[in-house]
Each structure stands twice: as C-alpha cells, then as structure tokens.
Design a protein around this motif. Structure first.
Motif, mmCIF file in Angstrom:
data_model
loop_
_atom_site.group_PDB
_atom_site.id
_atom_site.type_symbol
_atom_site.label_atom_id
_atom_site.label_comp_id
_atom_site.label_asym_id
_atom_site.label_seq_id
_atom_site.Cartn_x
_atom_site.Cartn_y
_atom_site.Cartn_z
ATOM 1 N N ASN A 137 1.549 7.333 0.174
ATOM 2 C CA ASN A 137 2.591 8.163 0.110
ATOM 3 C C ASN A 137 1.225 9.317 -0.758
ATOM 4 O O ASN A 137 1.450 10.023 -0.470
ATOM 5 C CB ASN A 137 3.336 8.200 -1.142
ATOM 6 N N LYS A 138 0.587 9.103 -1.923
ATOM 7 C CA LYS A 138 -0.644 9.852 -1.765
ATOM 8 C C LYS A 138 -1.704 10.696 -0.912
ATOM 9 O O LYS A 138 -1.577 11.780 -0.580
ATOM 10 C CB LYS A 138 -1.398 8.827 -2.574
ATOM 11 N N LYS A 198 -0.420 11.108 2.166
ATOM 12 C CA LYS A 198 0.387 12.207 2.760
ATOM 13 C C LYS A 198 1.261 12.802 2.181
ATOM 14 O O LYS A 198 0.601 14.265 2.653
ATOM 15 C CB LYS A 198 2.155 11.315 3.416
ATOM 16 N N HIS A 199 0.829 13.285 0.905
ATOM 17 C CA HIS A 199 1.230 13.951 -0.228
ATOM 18 C C HIS A 199 -0.779 15.115 -0.384
ATOM 19 O O HIS A 199 -0.318 16.561 0.258
ATOM 20 C CB HIS A 199 1.003 13.690 -1.691
ATOM 21 N N MET A 213 0.508 -1.150 -0.147
ATOM 22 C CA MET A 213 -0.174 -0.528 0.205
ATOM 23 C C MET A 213 1.253 1.560 0.089
ATOM 24 O O MET A 213 0.264 2.222 0.083
ATOM 25 C CB MET A 213 -1.112 -0.208 1.299
ATOM 26 N N LYS A 214 1.950 0.824 -0.271
ATOM 27 C CA LYS A 214 2.872 2.348 -0.309
ATOM 28 C C LYS A 214 2.660 3.566 -1.299
ATOM 29 O O LYS A 214 3.081 4.535 -0.576
ATOM 30 C CB LYS A 214 4.434 1.777 -1.021
ATOM 31 N N LYS A 215 2.641 3.144 -2.395
ATOM 32 C CA LYS A 215 1.270 3.532 -3.325
ATOM 33 C C LYS A 215 0.469 4.863 -2.492
ATOM 34 O O LYS A 215 0.604 6.209 -2.758
ATOM 35 C CB LYS A 215 1.423 3.557 -4.927
ATOM 36 N N ALA A 216 -0.590 4.263 -2.377
ATOM 37 C CA ALA A 216 -1.913 4.910 -1.751
ATOM 38 C C ALA A 216 -1.565 5.566 -0.477
ATOM 39 O O ALA A 216 -1.765 7.101 -0.003
ATOM 40 C CB ALA A 216 -2.891 3.718 -0.705
#
Length: 344
Positions: A271-272, A274-275, A266-269
């Motif tokens: 990071n989104k 957090k952004h 779920m790293k991509k999710a």
C-alpha cells in the motif's frame, strides 16, 4: 485569497474537480475557490456536498476547449469557455492568486502566455512537475514538455526558477541540480547540454553536473533540468515504467495461492508503494515563469489529485513564488551584465 478552477478541463470533469474543490474548502479555512464552467451542471453537482456555500463561487462558462482543437485558436475565439473565463478572472481579479486546470495542456500553456504573460526577463515559462524518488522524496523535473526546442539560456532560467520553487514552496534550502544527459562526465552530451553545462557551473546554485536518466528517481537530486523534448520523454518513461511494474507485481501476487497468502503479510508495504507511485498524490505541474500562479493537473485527475493540486497552488501563492522568480531574473540579468563587462 481565492483560487480559480477550470471545472470542465479533464477526463473526469466536472465531478472530480467539484469533489476536490469541496474537499479543499472544507480543509483550508483561508482560501476560497471560484469554479468556471456550465453553472447549471456545477450547481446541481454541488448540492450533493456539505460545505460553507459562501466559500465557493460559480462563474458561468458554457463552452469547453477539447484536446483536439488548436490551442491558439481556441484561446482566442472560445471566449465563453471554462478555461478562458478562468484566465480572465485570474488576470483581472486581484484577490485571485492562482489557477488550476486539468484540461488541454497546449491550451493551458497558450492561455497562460497570451492572457497572463511572462515575468519580466523570463524567455520561456516551463512545466515543472514533481516525481517520487527513493525513500519517499520528490524531485522537480523542468521542463517536461512546454518547450521542445530550447536555447541554452532557456535551460539556465529553468534551473533558477526551479531552485526558487523548491526552496520557497517545498523547503529545500539548497536544491541539488542535475542536467539530464547521456553520461555523468563533464564532456558528455549534445551541443545543447555541453553549452548549458558550462553555463550552470557559473550560476550561484548547487549544480551537481550531468546526470543519467536512470538516476532520476534515486533521490540524489532535487531538480532535473532538461529541454522539453527530453524532459517529456523522461516523464512518460517514468509513468509507463511505474504502471508496468505495478501491473506485473499485481499479476505475480495473483498467480498462485501461496503468493496471495504471502502478500497478506506485505499488504502495508504494498500500500505504501502504491501510494508513493501514485501521481494523484503529487498535485500538478506548475507553469513557472508566468506572472501569476498557474498549475496544470493531469488530465485523468481524480478528486484526490485535484485536492492535492489545489493545495499546491495555495502553497505557491502563500510562498509568493512569482515575486521570488522575479528576484531571480533580476539577479541573472545583473550576473550576465557583469560577465559581459568582465569580457570587455
């Protein structure tokens, strides 16, 4: 066109401000930056970067206004401060269209009123930051702390200025306006919100009625109208909740090996998320109602936040936002006079 940047306002000054300014001029080819602050320190820091040197000008200002000082006294007496110098340039130089500072909020607001002045018809300028909403959108909160005690006509003007801002700068053609209250029913609220509710219904805006604070970030509104006391409480609550959620999420991920392993997928999710929750990506809070563009960045702004805020100032200048608000105030005056004549 130029933007003046108060380099010595903020927790991370002057390093964040200088890094953000260099990134901005390297990105934007039609807007230059003027930096105010201690010239020796600024020029020494600028040597670390590659940029077109003619695009950044330094104006010496050895004094700094702190958060502990009286804003009015500091603006009046610290004439060699980086903030006052920035305002002097903004007022006198025609090619400088806007200003950015991450310094003392009180001093920035006081300086704007004393040095730049209000647009004709604007009774109280207001701070109007953008907050993230569900689905990647943004909502404008006006006011978030500039005017803690308000009359109904102040909030009426806040709504019109925010509509102009969202339409001209952010391309929202018909902004949905909500009045922050304690319930969505028309009769809910205190004496101020009840009177404002009736006033906003008469304006030529897309007024959605009362809204509760829990719906602020749903994406159902483009503008949230509040007095500065309520707006500031709402803003700080949102900031605190976001920090708590991100902290708890991180703790949960680090609590076990299986949680860490699952988080990899779920790293991509993450990071989104957090952004989207990072205020550094949203620029600063424009002080709507001043005669020139003024934006207050977060005191803890990093270089990315300064860059985003400079982009924001640039867009506001290009959109001729000040002229747009002037037009709205003229329309409001005509509408008010028409209502008075109708009553008579």
């Amino acid at each position: 066109m130029k933007i003046v940047l108060d380099v010595f306002g903020g927790d991370n000054s002057p390093f964040a401000q200088i890094a953000g300014a260099v990134a901005f001029v390297n990105e934007q080819k039609n807007t230059d930056v003027v930096l105010t602050g201690d010239s020796e320190t600024i020029l020494g820091e600028l040597k670390k970067y590659k940029y077109e040197t003619s695009r950044i000008t330094v104006v010496h200002a050895p004094e700094v206004i702190s958060n502990e000082e009286s804003p009015t006294d500091a603006i009046r007496h610290k004439k060699e401060s980086s903030l006052v110098k920035a305002y002097d340039l903004l007022k006198t130089e025609e090619d400088i269209g806007g200003m950015l500072s991450s310094g003392s909020t009180g001093a920035v607001l006081t300086g704007s009123v004393l040095k730049i002045g209000r647009i004709d018809g604007v009774q109280r300028p207001a701070l109007a930051p953008l907050l993230p909403t569900r689905g990647g959108g943004r909502v404008c909160l006006i006011d978030c702390g500039a005017n803690v005690d308000c009359r109904p006509e102040f909030l009426e003007q806040f709504a019109l200025m925010a509509v102009c801002y969202m339409r001209r700068v952010h391309g929202v053609e018909n902004p949905r306006v909500g009045l922050v209250s304690v319930g969505v029913e028309d009769h809910k609220g205190n004496a101020l919100t009840k009177e404002v509710f009736a006033t906003l219904k008469k304006l030529p805006i897309n007024f959605m009625g009362n809204m509760e604070a829990r719906d602020a970030l749903t994406g159902d509104y483009d503008i949230l109208v509040a007095d500065g006391f309520v707006g500031n409480v709402l803003l700080k609550t949102v900031e605190g909740t976001a920090k708590m959620v991100m902290s708890e999420l991180k703790s949960a991920i680090l609590s076990s090996g299986s949680a860490k392993f699952g988080a990899l997928f779920m790293k991509k999710a993450f990071n989104k998320l957090k952004h989207d929750m990072d205020y550094n990506m949203y620029g600063g809070a424009p002080f709507l109602g001043a005669k020139k563009v003024v934006v207050k960045a977060h005191g803890a702004s990093n270089p990315d936040a300064i860059l985003a805020a400079l982009r924001q100032v640039n867009k506001m200048i290009e959109a001729d936002l000040v002229a747009g608000i002037k037009e709205e105030m003229v329309k409001l005056a005509d509408l008010t006079q028409g209502d008075a004549a109708h009553v008579e």
